[in-house]
Design an enzyme around this catalytic site. Structure first.
Site, PDB file in Angstrom:
ATOM      1  N   TYR A 142       0.659  -1.169   0.092  1.00 34.60           N
ATOM      2  CA  TYR A 142       0.419  -0.078   0.063  1.00 34.60           C
ATOM      3  C   TYR A 142       1.031   1.353  -0.270  1.00 34.60           C
ATOM      4  O   TYR A 142       0.227   2.265  -0.771  1.00 34.60           O
ATOM      5  CB  TYR A 142      -0.726  -0.168   1.336  1.00 34.60           C
ATOM      6  N   LYS A 191       3.914 -15.426   2.639  1.00 34.17           N
ATOM      7  CA  LYS A 191       3.673 -15.780   1.509  1.00 34.17           C
ATOM      8  C   LYS A 191       5.004 -16.514   0.722  1.00 34.17           C
ATOM      9  O   LYS A 191       5.730 -16.334  -0.202  1.00 34.17           O
ATOM     10  CB  LYS A 191       2.366 -15.301   0.256  1.00 34.17           C
ATOM     11  N   ASP A 223      -3.099 -17.910   2.223  1.00 34.46           N
ATOM     12  CA  ASP A 223      -3.880 -18.919   1.621  1.00 34.46           C
ATOM     13  C   ASP A 223      -4.757 -19.873   3.097  1.00 34.46           C
ATOM     14  O   ASP A 223      -5.953 -19.977   2.451  1.00 34.46           O
ATOM     15  CB  ASP A 223      -3.565 -19.352   0.244  1.00 34.46           C
ATOM     16  N   ASP A 247      -4.878  -7.050   6.069  1.00 34.81           N
ATOM     17  CA  ASP A 247      -6.795  -6.117   5.785  1.00 34.81           C
ATOM     18  C   ASP A 247      -7.205  -6.919   5.602  1.00 34.81           C
ATOM     19  O   ASP A 247      -8.844  -6.498   5.950  1.00 34.81           O
ATOM     20  CB  ASP A 247      -5.733  -5.529   4.530  1.00 34.81           C
ATOM     21  N   ASP A 251     -11.013  -8.165   7.909  1.00 30.83           N
ATOM     22  CA  ASP A 251     -12.236  -7.717   8.083  1.00 30.83           C
ATOM     23  C   ASP A 251     -12.745  -9.068   7.768  1.00 30.83           C
ATOM     24  O   ASP A 251     -14.099  -9.777   8.518  1.00 30.83           O
ATOM     25  CB  ASP A 251     -12.220  -7.450   6.135  1.00 30.83           C
TER      26      ASP A 251
END
Ligand code: NAD
Length: 359
Positions: A142, A191, A223, A247, A251
């Site tokens: 980001y 990852k 994942d 992020d 959620d």
């Protein structure tokens, strides 16, 4: 202990929910012999109306100089048409940057009394859900370079994902320290089978683990983590991860616990001065109607006591009071169900206060 708290009531339901959190803090101060001093800070739409700026410099200064900041919520339709850099949410981004909080911590906890509000199957919920996601907040993709070029007659977009060892180390430290204050289990999510930044992440976290022999460290690919959060959330205590993974996972985690009105959060940096706020917004649709659920803000105040003021017993006292309140069958409209008793924001605060005990 004496602590100075900067208070941002903000817009919409902000003043109502923060008012109840302060009354709860005052009761805790009275019971445990502390003094909490409050300094009001204007931020968001109300600051635009008063000062023409969502976070005037002297308001930010009050926050940085405090022992911690308690925030309700900002924003609302009234300020939708102001220029982008003057929007209420800009105040929030400037506050996070100004306080240099690089770690966002969001608990995912299911209250057994509200288990039916979870979209997960009962046998999964019954094992218990009580973990916290520590997300890196000011680095990664980001904040890397974003570019769109014309290459060979078509558009090509690039976003750079970059992490330095020191950025990883400081967030990992928050992960280990948070685990130390809980069940002492840390899961590092990355990852590393694909990304270099994740390989550096994993290596750095493992190097740091030597300083925290009392914390049990595990690794998980992002994942797999997304699957495990819905399959077996009971396995997690603290998850530490980079900005974008955090992020998305945070959620997902907040969804499995039920109501948005119940979830607190903290943002921390290098000092103990943190920013504490519920995860929801200013809920303009119910503002000023005494309908808001103040529990997300009250639990944010509990997090402030636990993580910034090193007052774990006082934090427990608040969390136990919320639990007793739910046991007694009181519900604000957002979590109301059959057979329970409907209360407003103010009454909810009052009932939680009446349940605070010095255990
Ligand atoms: P929201 O979270 O304010 O509301 C979503 C829904 O949840 C609404 O129906 C609302 O009534 C309900 N809700 C939220 N909190 C509740 C509570 N404590 N008790 C009971 N019900 C509650 O999200 P939104 O409607 O998308 O945004 C409203 C405004 O808030 C916008 O201006 C947005 O930019 C702003 N916002 C601010 C923050 C923040 O201050 N950190 C975060 C998100 C959104």
């Amino acid at each position: 202990m004496v602590k100075n708290i900067a208070v941002i009531r903000g817009d919409g339901i902000g003043p109502e929910i923060v008012g109840e959190a302060i009354r709860v803090l005052d009761r805790v101060a009275e019971l445990y012999g502390h003094t909490f001093n409050y300094t009001d800070v204007d931020m968001g739409g109300c600051a635009i109306d008063k000062w023409g700026d969502p976070l005037p410099a002297e308001m930010l200064k009050k926050c940085v100089e405090s022992d911690s900041v308690l925030l309700g919520a900002v924003g609302g339709d009234k300020w939708n048409n102001v220029p982008g850099n003057m929007r209420p949410e800009k105040g929030l981004l400037r506050l996070r940057a100004g306080m240099e909080v690089y770690s966002n911590n969001r608990p995912a906890k299911i209250w057994p009394q509200l288990a039916e509000a979870s979209p997960l199957r009962k046998e999964i919920v019954d094992k218990g859900i009580d973990f916290i996601i520590v997300r890196e907040l000011i680095g990664g993709i980001y904040f890397g370079e974003h570019r769109t070029d014309e290459v060979g007659g078509e558009q090509v977009a690039t976003d750079v994902l970059k992490y330095s060892e020191s950025e990883i180390e400081r967030i990992a430290r928050i992960g280990f320290e948070t685990a130390r204050k809980r069940r002492k289990k840390l899961c590092s999510v990355e990852k590393s089978n694909v990304l270099d930044s994740s390989r550096l992440w994993k290596k750095t976290v493992h190097r740091l683990a030597e300083e925290y022999p009392d914390v049990e460290l595990s690794d998980m690919l992002v994942d797999n983590c997304a699957m495990q959060i819905v399959k077996n959330p009971a396995q997690f205590d603290v998850i530490v991860t980079e900005n974008m993974f955090g992020d998305i996972l945070s959620d997902e985690a907040s969804m499995i616990t039920g109501s948005i009105g119940m979830i607190p959060s903290s943002s921390l940096g290098a000092t103990s001065c943190g920013l504490y706020e519920p995860i929801h917004g200013s809920a303009p649709d119910i503002a000023g109607q005494d309908k808001a659920n103040p529990i997300g803000t009250i639990l944010s105040a509990a997090m402030m006591l636990r993580y910034s003021f090193d007052m774990p017993k006082e934090a427990d006292a608040i969390e136990n009071a919320v639990s007793r309140y739910l046991d007694e069958g009181w519900r604000t409209a957002d979590i109301m169900s059959e057979g329970k008793t409907l209360v407003g924001c103010r009454k909810c605060g009052e009932l939680i206060i009446s349940n605070i005990r010095k255990d």
